[in-house]
Motif scaffolding. Structure first.
Motif, PDB file in Angstrom:
ATOM      1  N   TYR A 179      54.385  38.519  15.241  1.00  0.00           N
ATOM      2  CA  TYR A 179      55.014  39.204  16.361  1.00  0.00           C
ATOM      3  C   TYR A 179      55.257  40.678  16.064  1.00  0.00           C
ATOM      4  O   TYR A 179      55.012  41.543  16.892  1.00  0.00           O
ATOM      5  CB  TYR A 179      56.341  38.521  16.719  1.00  0.00           C
ATOM      6  N   MET A 230      61.815  36.560  16.379  1.00  0.00           N
ATOM      7  CA  MET A 230      60.415  36.473  15.979  1.00  0.00           C
ATOM      8  C   MET A 230      60.047  37.561  14.978  1.00  0.00           C
ATOM      9  O   MET A 230      58.951  37.530  14.411  1.00  0.00           O
ATOM     10  CB  MET A 230      59.512  36.556  17.207  1.00  0.00           C
ATOM     11  N   ILE A 285      66.350  32.867  16.327  1.00  0.00           N
ATOM     12  CA  ILE A 285      65.034  32.752  16.984  1.00  0.00           C
ATOM     13  C   ILE A 285      65.155  31.894  18.238  1.00  0.00           C
ATOM     14  O   ILE A 285      64.498  32.155  19.246  1.00  0.00           O
ATOM     15  CB  ILE A 285      63.973  32.155  16.039  1.00  0.00           C
ATOM     16  N   TYR A 330      62.748  27.038  21.282  1.00  0.00           N
ATOM     17  CA  TYR A 330      62.782  27.066  19.816  1.00  0.00           C
ATOM     18  C   TYR A 330      64.017  26.290  19.391  1.00  0.00           C
ATOM     19  O   TYR A 330      65.137  26.789  19.483  1.00  0.00           O
ATOM     20  CB  TYR A 330      62.864  28.516  19.331  1.00  0.00           C
TER      21      TYR A 330
END
Length: 761
Positions: free
Chosen positions: A101, A253, A308, A383
């Motif tokens: 990312y 990320m 995250i 996530y």
């Protein structure tokens, strides 16, 4: 991050019109995958790991350490067929480099998988990891270092990038992070923007401040800005008092982790392996903890996971069952009929799909987007920890361990997808539920060139959904291949795999190899000894919360299956603690008459008052990470299972069948290395050496310039990065630092190894 598609990514307002097309075709592709691979059996146990690096620009003159966002060219160079000399650096060293990312990030994996049945391959892992770092460093300036930090301490604090960049980007609209940190491939800025647009507001991550003398109740780093309407969100409720506030995908990320993937023999073995590993996910998160600092503040937790989780949380207010901020849309960027919104407004609003006003006005039938997708309360981000088991009913067909009651979490499903799958004889109820839950999500990035696919040979629509559900475990089916492929050709392609995702990255390659090897050997031991580790999913979720706590590995207890219900004969693991390696390597007076290694028993406490883990005890008990990993005088832990597996399956047969002591120097070296890997995990679980999180926290708390205000200044950050580099390189000019980090025993082993000296004890 998986493979990056080439093409034109669609903005959310356009792409949402195609969501149902992606889901509908993705389910067809999934069914075709199962049809093509349903009879696949006896695949070899291959495995691999993924290591993520941050490129850190260390300016010795200015005493500044910053994230390098202009060195991502090395990814192109090391993968470019038109630069054969550079490509050879990767290929010849069995390395594959991948984008992540962040522009400051690179991911590296072995080019070819490891053989889980070969002892040599377990010892090759660290060598390969060392090469990855060496190769990437060879293409970088001396001052830019590939570090395996889980979170960069000052990400989001003023000037933290090199070159500097301002947080004024339209993709993120972040108050703290510039768009320049995002990978230049259009997938990533589009993913960032689409999460915000679907959600209807920016992500909001709030971490509790670590308590100290000068801790403030308010995050004073939040600027007042009037560039985007979203700039007002922290003052409308997005930022919580007593918490560090973060507002972008990049905070999550942009962190690094260590993941391992293993291939099972067939789908049924993969399902059991997935289920058996699930209760271990929070424990390994805690034992690998490495992230106590975010946005320049010490926080009152040790790991990255919920960061995250919040960073990619695209759920709207209605899906989270929350009141919207003043002036914001309850439905966010969902494509909902204006008539529905108008009626809700006339009722004075409504709080989510379970709100009385909403339900009374419309019932369930009208709670859909314009493409007929039900609007549901969704308890978790994309996530998150897993939501259900896959079941071992076919793997342990005569006496399965799985019970439906273990799937006790409210887990919404895509009913249309579920009905399609359950009508297909290749999907039973647990499998259909698993995939139907994944398909409640919308695709986040759609490429216009990939809208129309051949569902007989393409599986991008399925992967679009699968790969944007980032759970602690990922059940990975094979890909689709042309119908002309026979069984032999298919057998050469990746099969049914399980990816273990929660572990934090470690600073040193020795550590990352140790955690990878431990986890894979744990998987192999599970498949050999078939323990029953099933506990209710809700208890795993509770364990995930526990794993976030400061020093959780040392101080907390985790729900786990009562060891007396593991369906194991404890006596077969007697003597297989870490001292087994010493007794195996060294001849001595520990021999018994049959020339076998002496087995010192351990189940001495069974039946004693205070030994609570008895056969007639509860199904689940609370265990420390130490008890689970190292065992106790009541029961074996994971390390004993692993060591017994090593003796029975990895040692050359001559050792097992002819004599019980090592007569070969190379095997002795390998056994010492494996012992050291397991010792690292053992000592971290027992609190005998610090987790990285504890090491970093103590480093800040004892730094001479720390003002007891939680803040990690540029000066502290620079020194912390310098210490991390010393640990990464095992810099023997700083022995006190290395001893503090590794402990005396592992320091002495690593020092001897670094000097080219190893001697069996």
């Amino acid at each position: 991050m998986g493979l990056l598609s080439l093409g034109t990514p669609l903005d959310w307002n356009t792409s949402r019109k195609h969501n149902e097309h992606i889901r509908a075709n993705g389910i067809v592709q999934l069914q075709n995958i199962f049809l093509q691979h349903k009879s696949r059996r006896n695949d070899h146990f291959y495995w691999g790991d993924e290591v993520e690096y941050m490129l850190v620009d260390v300016n010795e003159k200015e005493k500044k350490a910053r994230l390098a966002i202009d060195k991502d060219y090395i990814l192109d160079d090391l993968n470019d067929p038109e630069k054969p000399e550079l490509l050879a650096l990767s290929v010849d060293n069995n390395i594959s480099f991948h984008p992540e990312y962040g522009r400051f990030m690179i991911e590296a994996t072995p080019l070819r998988p490891y053989d889980g049945n070969l002892l040599d391959d377990y010892l090759y892992v660290e060598e390969n990891m060392v090469k990855r770092r060496e190769v990437s460093q060879s293409q970088l300036p001396e001052n830019v270092v590939p570090l395996t930090l889980t979170s960069f301490p000052r990400m989001g604090c003023g000037v933290f990038t090199s070159p500097s960049a301002r947080p004024i980007g339209p993709a993120s609209q972040s108050l703290f992070l510039p768009d320049e940190i995002i990978n230049k491939h259009m997938r990533f800025p589009t993913l960032t923007a689409n999460i915000r647009k679907r959600r209807g507001h920016k992500v909001a991550i709030n971490l509790p401040f670590y308590p100290d003398e000068n801790t403030k109740l308010i995050d004073d780093s939040i600027p007042k800005r009037d560039l985007f309407p979203s700039d007002q969100e922290p003052f409308l409720g997005a930022a919580k008092p007593g918490h560090v506030y973060m507002d972008l995908m990049g905070f999550g990320m942009g962190s690094s982790c260590l993941q391992v993937t293993m291939q099972a023999a067939d789908i049924e073995q993969a399902r059991y392996l997935y289920d058996a590993l699930a209760p271990l996910t929070p424990v390994m998160l805690a034992v690998s903890a490495a992230a106590p600092i975010f946005k320049g503040f010490l926080v009152n937790q040790d790991v990255r996971w919920n960061v995250i989780s919040g960073a990619v949380d695209d759920r709207t207010f209605v899906e989270r069952d929350l009141e919207p901020y003043q002036g914001f849309d309850l439905f966010g960027g969902l494509d909902v009929a204006d008539l529905v919104k108008a009626h809700i407004a006339s009722l004075g609003g409504g709080r989510g799909v379970n709100g009385d006003k909403l339900a009374n006005a419309y019932g369930d039938t009208l709670m859909h987007t314009l493409d007929s997708k039900p609007i549901q309360k969704i308890p978790k981000s994309r996530y998150a920890s897993i939501d259900s088991y896959l079941s071992d009913e076919k793997y342990h067909s005569s006496s399965p361990y799985f019970q439906k009651s273990y799937n006790d979490l409210f887990s919404p499903i895509n009913k249309k997808a579920y009905d399609q799958l359950i009508a297909n004889k290749n999907f039973d109820e647990p499998l259909a539920t698993h995939f139907a839950h994944l398909f409640i999500r919308d695709p986040l990035v759609i490429f216009s060139e990939l809208l129309e696919q051949d569902n007989q040979i393409d599986n991008d629509h399925f992967e679009n959904i699968q790969l944007t559900n980032w759970q602690t475990l990922r059940f990975k089916p094979p890909a689709l291949y042309p119908s002309s492929y026979g069984d032999e050709e298919l057998a050469q392609k990746p099969g049914w795999r399980v990816e273990f995702r929660p572990m934090e990255i470690q600073l040193n390659d020795f550590e990352n190899a140790a955690y990878s090897v431990f986890l894979i050997l744990c998987g192999k031991a599970i498949l050999k000894y078939n323990p029953d580790f099933y506990i209710p999913i809700l208890k795993i979720d509770e364990n995930m919360d526990t794993a976030h706590k400061v020093d959780a590995a040392r101080s907390e207890k985790f729900w786990f299956k009562n060891p007396y219900k593991w369906k194991l004969d404890f006596k077969q693991f007697e003597g297989y603690d870490l001292s087994w390696f010493d007794r195996f390597i060294n001849d001595g007076n520990d021999l018994i008459s049959s020339n076998g290694v002496y087995l010192n028993g351990y189940c001495k406490a069974k039946g004693k008052v205070g030994c609570v883990h008895e056969e007639n005890g509860p199904n689940e008990v609370r265990l420390t990470a130490d008890e689970l990993i190292n065992g106790s005088e009541c029961f074996p832990g994971l390390i004993r299972m692993i060591i017994k597996y090593i003796e029975e399956e990895l040692l050359p047969s001559t050792f097992v069948n002819s004599y019980k002591h090592c007569k070969d120097k190379e095997t002795a070296r390998q056994m010492i290395a494996l012992q050291s890997y397991l010792a690292l995990i053992s000592k971290r679980a027992a609190g005998k050496i610090p987790t990285i999180a504890r090491f970093l926290r103590d480093f800040v708390l004892h730094h001479p310039s720390y003002k007891k205000d939680l803040k990690v200044s540029d000066a502290i950050n620079y020194d912390l990065v310098e210490a991390s580099i010393a640990i990464t390189n095992f810099d023997l000019s700083k022995p006190d630092l290395l001893k503090q980090y590794f402990g005396d025993e592992l320091f002495n082993y690593l020092k001897a190894r670094a000097s080219g000296i190893w001697t069996p004890k």
